[in-house]
Design a protein around this motif. Structure first.
Motif, PDB file in Angstrom:
ATOM      1  N   SER A 103       0.803  -1.229   0.000  1.00  0.00           N
ATOM      2  CA  SER A 103       0.000   0.000   0.000  1.00  0.00           C
ATOM      3  C   SER A 103       0.838   1.282   0.000  1.00  0.00           C
ATOM      4  O   SER A 103       1.596   1.541   0.942  1.00  0.00           O
ATOM      5  CB  SER A 103      -0.917   0.000   1.235  1.00  0.00           C
ATOM      6  OG  SER A 103      -1.444   1.282   1.450  1.00  0.00           O
ATOM      7  N   SER A 104       0.674   2.077  -1.044  1.00  0.00           N
ATOM      8  CA  SER A 104       1.389   3.357  -1.085  1.00  0.00           C
ATOM      9  C   SER A 104       0.770   4.340  -0.090  1.00  0.00           C
ATOM     10  O   SER A 104       1.446   5.236   0.418  1.00  0.00           O
ATOM     11  CB  SER A 104       1.354   3.946  -2.498  1.00  0.00           C
ATOM     12  OG  SER A 104       0.030   4.198  -2.882  1.00  0.00           O
ATOM     13  N   LEU A 105      -0.514   4.142   0.175  1.00  0.00           N
ATOM     14  CA  LEU A 105      -1.181   5.012   1.145  1.00  0.00           C
ATOM     15  C   LEU A 105      -0.529   4.854   2.523  1.00  0.00           C
ATOM     16  O   LEU A 105      -0.397   5.810   3.282  1.00  0.00           O
ATOM     17  CB  LEU A 105      -2.666   4.614   1.208  1.00  0.00           C
ATOM     18  CG  LEU A 105      -3.684   5.726   1.372  1.00  0.00           C
ATOM     19  CD1 LEU A 105      -3.503   6.843   0.377  1.00  0.00           C
ATOM     20  CD2 LEU A 105      -5.092   5.150   1.248  1.00  0.00           C
ATOM     21  N   PHE A 149      -8.083  13.935  -3.117  1.00  0.00           N
ATOM     22  CA  PHE A 149      -8.357  12.549  -2.730  1.00  0.00           C
ATOM     23  C   PHE A 149      -8.842  12.512  -1.280  1.00  0.00           C
ATOM     24  O   PHE A 149      -8.120  12.929  -0.372  1.00  0.00           O
ATOM     25  CB  PHE A 149      -7.056  11.761  -2.909  1.00  0.00           C
ATOM     26  CG  PHE A 149      -7.164  10.279  -2.705  1.00  0.00           C
ATOM     27  CD1 PHE A 149      -8.310   9.567  -3.046  1.00  0.00           C
ATOM     28  CD2 PHE A 149      -6.079   9.572  -2.186  1.00  0.00           C
ATOM     29  CE1 PHE A 149      -8.383   8.192  -2.874  1.00  0.00           C
ATOM     30  CE2 PHE A 149      -6.146   8.194  -2.012  1.00  0.00           C
ATOM     31  CZ  PHE A 149      -7.303   7.507  -2.355  1.00  0.00           C
ATOM     32  N   ASN A 166      -6.735  12.444  -8.573  1.00  0.00           N
ATOM     33  CA  ASN A 166      -7.988  11.858  -8.106  1.00  0.00           C
ATOM     34  C   ASN A 166      -8.786  12.940  -7.366  1.00  0.00           C
ATOM     35  O   ASN A 166      -8.247  13.549  -6.450  1.00  0.00           O
ATOM     36  CB  ASN A 166      -7.631  10.703  -7.133  1.00  0.00           C
ATOM     37  CG  ASN A 166      -8.811   9.829  -6.808  1.00  0.00           C
ATOM     38  OD1 ASN A 166      -9.944  10.192  -7.099  1.00  0.00           O
ATOM     39  ND2 ASN A 166      -8.558   8.687  -6.192  1.00  0.00           N
ATOM     40  N   ASP A 209       1.781  11.834  -4.437  1.00  0.00           N
ATOM     41  CA  ASP A 209       1.184  10.503  -4.525  1.00  0.00           C
ATOM     42  C   ASP A 209       0.968  10.233  -6.013  1.00  0.00           C
ATOM     43  O   ASP A 209       0.001  10.692  -6.606  1.00  0.00           O
ATOM     44  CB  ASP A 209      -0.142  10.515  -3.748  1.00  0.00           C
ATOM     45  CG  ASP A 209      -0.871   9.189  -3.831  1.00  0.00           C
ATOM     46  OD1 ASP A 209      -0.485   8.337  -4.657  1.00  0.00           O
ATOM     47  OD2 ASP A 209      -1.848   9.011  -3.082  1.00  0.00           O
ATOM     48  N   ALA A 235      -0.031   7.796  -7.810  1.00  0.00           N
ATOM     49  CA  ALA A 235      -0.778   6.532  -7.910  1.00  0.00           C
ATOM     50  C   ALA A 235      -1.089   6.140  -9.355  1.00  0.00           C
ATOM     51  O   ALA A 235      -1.274   4.969  -9.658  1.00  0.00           O
ATOM     52  CB  ALA A 235      -2.079   6.653  -7.124  1.00  0.00           C
ATOM     53  N   TYR A 236      -1.167   7.142 -10.236  1.00  0.00           N
ATOM     54  CA  TYR A 236      -1.555   6.859 -11.636  1.00  0.00           C
ATOM     55  C   TYR A 236      -0.407   7.159 -12.604  1.00  0.00           C
ATOM     56  O   TYR A 236      -0.615   7.633 -13.711  1.00  0.00           O
ATOM     57  CB  TYR A 236      -2.831   7.643 -11.994  1.00  0.00           C
ATOM     58  CG  TYR A 236      -3.948   7.299 -11.044  1.00  0.00           C
ATOM     59  CD1 TYR A 236      -4.641   6.092 -11.150  1.00  0.00           C
ATOM     60  CD2 TYR A 236      -4.276   8.140  -9.979  1.00  0.00           C
ATOM     61  CE1 TYR A 236      -5.626   5.740 -10.253  1.00  0.00           C
ATOM     62  CE2 TYR A 236      -5.264   7.794  -9.069  1.00  0.00           C
ATOM     63  CZ  TYR A 236      -5.934   6.598  -9.209  1.00  0.00           C
ATOM     64  OH  TYR A 236      -6.906   6.247  -8.314  1.00  0.00           O
ATOM     65  N   SER A 281       2.299   2.771  -6.514  1.00  0.00           N
ATOM     66  CA  SER A 281       2.125   1.346  -6.197  1.00  0.00           C
ATOM     67  C   SER A 281       1.568   0.597  -7.399  1.00  0.00           C
ATOM     68  O   SER A 281       1.172   1.194  -8.399  1.00  0.00           O
ATOM     69  CB  SER A 281       1.182   1.166  -5.008  1.00  0.00           C
ATOM     70  OG  SER A 281      -0.170   1.177  -5.439  1.00  0.00           O
ATOM     71  N   SER A 340      -1.081  -1.293  -6.989  1.00  0.00           N
ATOM     72  CA  SER A 340      -2.456  -1.668  -6.606  1.00  0.00           C
ATOM     73  C   SER A 340      -3.417  -1.626  -7.782  1.00  0.00           C
ATOM     74  O   SER A 340      -4.366  -2.382  -7.840  1.00  0.00           O
ATOM     75  CB  SER A 340      -2.986  -0.727  -5.528  1.00  0.00           C
ATOM     76  OG  SER A 340      -2.609  -1.178  -4.271  1.00  0.00           O
ATOM     77  N   LYS A 341      -3.161  -0.687  -8.675  1.00  0.00           N
ATOM     78  CA  LYS A 341      -4.045  -0.589  -9.846  1.00  0.00           C
ATOM     79  C   LYS A 341      -3.294  -1.011 -11.100  1.00  0.00           C
ATOM     80  O   LYS A 341      -3.563  -0.551 -12.200  1.00  0.00           O
ATOM     81  CB  LYS A 341      -4.609   0.822  -9.940  1.00  0.00           C
ATOM     82  CG  LYS A 341      -5.645   1.054  -8.847  1.00  0.00           C
ATOM     83  CD  LYS A 341      -5.962   2.498  -8.612  1.00  0.00           C
ATOM     84  CE  LYS A 341      -4.881   3.239  -7.911  1.00  0.00           C
ATOM     85  NZ  LYS A 341      -4.666   2.882  -6.508  1.00  0.00           N
TER      86      LYS A 341
HETATM   87  C1  LIG Z   1      -4.472   8.973  -5.423  1.00  0.00           C
HETATM   88  C2  LIG Z   1      -4.490   7.617  -4.807  1.00  0.00           C
HETATM   89  N1  LIG Z   1      -3.518   7.281  -3.965  1.00  0.00           N
HETATM   90  C3  LIG Z   1      -3.474   6.069  -3.380  1.00  0.00           C
HETATM   91  C4  LIG Z   1      -4.461   5.136  -3.632  1.00  0.00           C
HETATM   92  C5  LIG Z   1      -4.351   3.812  -2.956  1.00  0.00           C
HETATM   93  O1  LIG Z   1      -3.149   3.192  -3.309  1.00  0.00           O
HETATM   94  P1  LIG Z   1      -2.579   1.939  -2.521  1.00  0.00           P
HETATM   95  O2  LIG Z   1      -3.505   0.797  -2.778  1.00  0.00           O
HETATM   96  O3  LIG Z   1      -1.226   1.726  -3.094  1.00  0.00           O
HETATM   97  O4  LIG Z   1      -2.512   2.295  -1.067  1.00  0.00           O
HETATM   98  C6  LIG Z   1      -5.504   5.437  -4.503  1.00  0.00           C
HETATM   99  C7  LIG Z   1      -6.572   4.463  -4.736  1.00  0.00           C
HETATM  100  O5  LIG Z   1      -7.627   4.726  -5.148  1.00  0.00           O
HETATM  101  C8  LIG Z   1      -5.512   6.716  -5.117  1.00  0.00           C
HETATM  102  O6  LIG Z   1      -6.480   7.072  -5.953  1.00  0.00           O
END
Ligand SMILES: Cc1ncc(COP(=O)(O)O)c(C=O)c1O
Length: 285
Positions: free
Chosen positions: A83-85, A119, A169, A199, A201-202, A234, A236-237
């Motif tokens: 998890s990057s979060l 987000f 996001n 972050d 993420a994308y 990450s 994750s997606k």
């Molecule tokens: C901007 C953003 N950061 C982090 C996450 C979650 O990432 P991770 O599953 O790596 O914690 C999301 C998931 O929707 C996201 O949109």
């Protein structure tokens, strides 16, 4: 207008149940990574036994993958759990407790800049710590620079900024390179302790050519700001939600602080999963 309303009523009448959660992959996308479920994994990397404790910063191959993804030097990379979060939370917690020269918890009303729309989970984290959020409107090219300048001019104790620089996001903005350069220059002239948390993420989620963006770490280095940057992403997606790998790029005192925080929390990440991902991807391209 009446056409739109009629169309809306028609769609409503279908009684559809559609999950429009942003960032949640479709089952057919998850299928692309099914090989990970049955892959044989060699449980060694060189002399390192991946089944055991050790390698708190991640195994070499996984850190190299992170270095390629984030375009940052290998020594600046941590490859963590899924998890990057969590890495973002650890960054905020580490600064809240131990930031130098002054921990955020000991400051009078520490504040973080948050571009909006943003987000919800970022907002929730900052709320957990009672950190005030200062909002800056997003334009198509990133945070509105004039509003940012004004906020910085009129507020004390701004400790940093938390943002999603690519496909932000929820509304999808991609920051331009010049916007990022402006942000860096404004932040570093505000304070040498101002922390930029990106972050990303994308980062690798473009299906078709979209706005190009120079890697954040490279721009930060060119603007002499990398010592003040923490960037996370990450898989994750990319592979499986909550079953991928997370990556962080940081340097200097930020890297030391996060290492210290993580040493208290996790003995080491799941190295078998790291190895599985290395075998699966081989490289970023
Ligand atoms: C901007 C953003 N950061 C982090 C996450 C979650 O990432 P991770 O599953 O790596 O914690 C999301 C998931 O929707 C996201 O949109």
């Amino acid at each position: 207008m009446s056409n739109i309303l009629t169309h809306f009523e028609e769609i409503k009448a279908k009684g559809l149940s559609i999950d429009i959660t942003r960032g949640k992959p479709h089952a057919s996308q998850l299928d692309l990574s099914n090989e990970l479920l049955s892959m044989e994994v060699e449980p060694y990397e060189g002399s390192i036994d991946l089944r055991n404790y050790g390698e708190p910063l991640g195994i070499e191959g996984a850190r190299k993958l992170g270095s390629e993804l984030l375009s940052a030097p290998y020594e600046n990379i941590i490859t963590g759990e899924q998890s990057s979060l969590l890495l973002t939370y650890q960054t905020i917690l580490a600064n809240y407790l131990f930031a130098e020269p002054i921990a955020w918890k000991d400051m009078e009303s520490p504040k973080v800049i948050c571009p909006v729309p943003g987000f919800d989970r970022h907002f929730r984290m900052l709320e957990d710590f009672g950190i005030e959020m200062l909002t800056v409107p997003l334009t198509n090219d990133g945070p509105d620079i004039e509003s940012l300048k004004l906020l910085m001019k009129t507020n004390k104790n701004i400790v940093g900024m938390l943002c999603v620089p690519r496909h932000s996001n929820p509304s999808g903005e991609v920051y331009s390179d010049s916007n990022l350069r402006d942000i860096f220059n404004i932040g570093i002239s505000y304070s040498k302790d101002f922390l930029f948390i990106f972050d990303n993420a994308y980062l690798v989620h473009d299906f078709m050519p979209t706005k190009s963006q120079k890697p954040i770490w490279e721009i930060a280095t060119e603007e002499s700001a990398s010592a003040q940057v923490v960037e996370v992403t990450s898989f994750s997606k990319v592979t499986f939600g909550g079953g991928g790998l997370s990556f962080m790029a940081a340097s200097g005192k930020n890297l030391s602080l996060i290492k210290k925080m993580r040493e208290s929390m996790v003995i080491c990440p799941d190295k078998i999963n790291q190895k599985r991902h290395i075998q699966f991807f081989k490289s970023v391209r």
